[in-house]
Design a protein around this motif. Structure first.
Motif, PDB file in Angstrom:
ATOM      1  N   LYS A  68       0.817  -1.211   0.000  1.00 22.08           N
ATOM      2  CA  LYS A  68       0.000   0.000   0.000  1.00 22.08           C
ATOM      3  C   LYS A  68       0.855   1.266   0.000  1.00 22.08           C
ATOM      4  O   LYS A  68       0.400   2.325  -0.423  1.00 22.08           O
ATOM      5  CB  LYS A  68      -0.926   0.005   1.218  1.00 22.08           C
ATOM      6  CG  LYS A  68      -2.055  -1.022   1.130  1.00 22.08           C
ATOM      7  CD  LYS A  68      -2.934  -0.966   2.365  1.00 22.08           C
ATOM      8  CE  LYS A  68      -4.094  -1.963   2.265  1.00 22.08           C
ATOM      9  NZ  LYS A  68      -4.950  -1.944   3.479  1.00 22.08           N
ATOM     10  N   VAL A  69       2.100   1.156   0.448  1.00 20.84           N
ATOM     11  CA  VAL A  69       2.991   2.317   0.480  1.00 20.84           C
ATOM     12  C   VAL A  69       3.592   2.591  -0.899  1.00 20.84           C
ATOM     13  O   VAL A  69       3.585   3.722  -1.382  1.00 20.84           O
ATOM     14  CB  VAL A  69       4.120   2.108   1.518  1.00 20.84           C
ATOM     15  CG1 VAL A  69       5.168   3.224   1.404  1.00 20.84           C
ATOM     16  CG2 VAL A  69       3.542   2.076   2.924  1.00 20.84           C
ATOM     17  N   HIS A  70       4.122   1.545  -1.545  1.00 20.66           N
ATOM     18  CA  HIS A  70       4.845   1.761  -2.806  1.00 20.66           C
ATOM     19  C   HIS A  70       4.211   1.104  -4.029  1.00 20.66           C
ATOM     20  O   HIS A  70       4.620   1.384  -5.166  1.00 20.66           O
ATOM     21  CB  HIS A  70       6.304   1.311  -2.684  1.00 20.66           C
ATOM     22  CG  HIS A  70       6.491  -0.050  -2.093  1.00 20.66           C
ATOM     23  ND1 HIS A  70       5.935  -1.197  -2.634  1.00 20.66           N
ATOM     24  CD2 HIS A  70       7.202  -0.450  -1.001  1.00 20.66           C
ATOM     25  CE1 HIS A  70       6.288  -2.229  -1.909  1.00 20.66           C
ATOM     26  NE2 HIS A  70       7.042  -1.807  -0.894  1.00 20.66           N
ATOM     27  N   GLY A  71       3.240   0.230  -3.842  1.00 21.67           N
ATOM     28  CA  GLY A  71       2.540  -0.363  -4.980  1.00 21.67           C
ATOM     29  C   GLY A  71       3.336  -1.390  -5.756  1.00 21.67           C
ATOM     30  O   GLY A  71       2.965  -1.731  -6.894  1.00 21.67           O
ATOM     31  N   LEU A  72       4.406  -1.923  -5.188  1.00 22.85           N
ATOM     32  CA  LEU A  72       5.237  -2.916  -5.877  1.00 22.85           C
ATOM     33  C   LEU A  72       4.777  -4.317  -5.473  1.00 22.85           C
ATOM     34  O   LEU A  72       4.966  -4.738  -4.338  1.00 22.85           O
ATOM     35  CB  LEU A  72       6.715  -2.714  -5.541  1.00 22.85           C
ATOM     36  CG  LEU A  72       7.275  -1.320  -5.889  1.00 22.85           C
ATOM     37  CD1 LEU A  72       8.728  -1.191  -5.458  1.00 22.85           C
ATOM     38  CD2 LEU A  72       7.129  -1.049  -7.384  1.00 22.85           C
ATOM     39  N   SER A  73       4.168  -5.027  -6.408  1.00 19.34           N
ATOM     40  CA  SER A  73       3.563  -6.325  -6.113  1.00 19.34           C
ATOM     41  C   SER A  73       4.546  -7.475  -6.335  1.00 19.34           C
ATOM     42  O   SER A  73       5.600  -7.313  -6.971  1.00 19.34           O
ATOM     43  CB  SER A  73       2.341  -6.539  -7.014  1.00 19.34           C
ATOM     44  OG  SER A  73       2.752  -6.639  -8.374  1.00 19.34           O
ATOM     45  N   ASP A  74       4.172  -8.638  -5.824  1.00 19.08           N
ATOM     46  CA  ASP A  74       4.966  -9.847  -6.059  1.00 19.08           C
ATOM     47  C   ASP A  74       5.095 -10.122  -7.552  1.00 19.08           C
ATOM     48  O   ASP A  74       6.179 -10.495  -8.036  1.00 19.08           O
ATOM     49  CB  ASP A  74       4.318 -11.052  -5.366  1.00 19.08           C
ATOM     50  CG  ASP A  74       4.371 -10.946  -3.848  1.00 19.08           C
ATOM     51  OD1 ASP A  74       5.334 -10.347  -3.327  1.00 19.08           O
ATOM     52  OD2 ASP A  74       3.443 -11.447  -3.186  1.00 19.08           O
TER      53      ASP A  74
END
Length: 242
Positions: A68-74
């Motif tokens: 939720k902070v940076h939006g970088l997903s698996d």
């Protein structure tokens, strides 16, 4: 490999690296890892076109709170390089320059954890210039977050809907230069010469004839206006209210 890196020529002038990271959490000792590094180069406090930017596969799942902070997903990070694959280029880019970091202790502990994990030497915390500390020294009691400092210095951070290492490093570079005294830090002599050329002579009959400087407008922050209004309200027969 999704890294941007430009080779550095030999420099004979002071060099600094503005740096930011994104992570999976708050503590590398609990297994949290780096997922993004963004750096840009300053020469004599002036940004150059040289940057280093990379997304990293953290080799572990991304917690929802961090996402939720940076939006970088698996899914996004799955095909990105591991830190070990880019470590040499990262170390080459930063060289031995001071590292300008917002809340330096946080980023340094993650960088050192990654370096030590692959057998490389950790960096001393004394190498970092912490802009949080600079801001608190210059503006005691005021908010020192990156967003708050951008607001104070009228730096456009509208693109910062999520945290991103390179974008945040770019914003931090602007904040850092303002904390040092303005975007022309280090050019005090040039600034004074330019101001002297703009001196004006008072033409009032009562004027002494001495050269005076033109007024410098200073826009007060909303919170400063509120504090001023509260102070005036406590005064009897305040001249400001007459």
């Amino acid at each position: 490999m999704n890294a941007t890196h430009q080779n550095m020529p030999q420099q004979s002038v002071p060099r600094e690296i503005v740096l930011d990271t994104e992570t999976t959490g708050f503590d590398p000792l609990n297994g949290d890892r780096l997922v993004e590094i963004g750096c840009l180069e300053l020469i004599n406090h002036v940004p150059t076109a040289r940057t280093f930017h990379v997304y990293l596969n953290p080799e572990r799942p991304m917690p929802e709170a961090a996402f939720k902070v940076h939006g970088l997903s698996d899914e996004f990070l799955a095909d990105k390089p591991k830190f070990a694959e880019v470590a040499d280029k990262f170390v080459e880019f930063i060289g031995d320059a001071p590292l300008v970091i917002h809340n330096a202790e946080f980023d340094m502990k993650f960088l050192n954890a990654e370096l030590e994990r692959i057998g490389k030497q950790a960096m001393p915390i004394q190498r970092a210039v912490d802009t949080v500390k600079l801001a608190r020294q210059k503006f005691p009691g005021s908010p020192a977050s990156l967003d708050a400092l951008c607001k104070r210095f009228n730096i456009d951070n509208s693109a910062r809907t999520l945290h991103g290492a390179l974008l945040d490093a770019q914003l931090l570079a602007e904040v850092y230069l303002e904390l040092l005294g303005g975007r022309q830090a280090g050019l005090v002599l040039e600034t004074e010469v330019e101001i002297s050329a703009d001196l004006i002579i008072a033409t009032s009959p009562a004027a002494s004839g001495k050269a005076i400087r033109p007024p410098r407008p200073h826009a007060a922050l909303p919170e400063e206006l509120e504090l001023h209004a509260a102070f005036i309200a406590k005064l009897k027969n305040a001249v400001w209210l007459q």
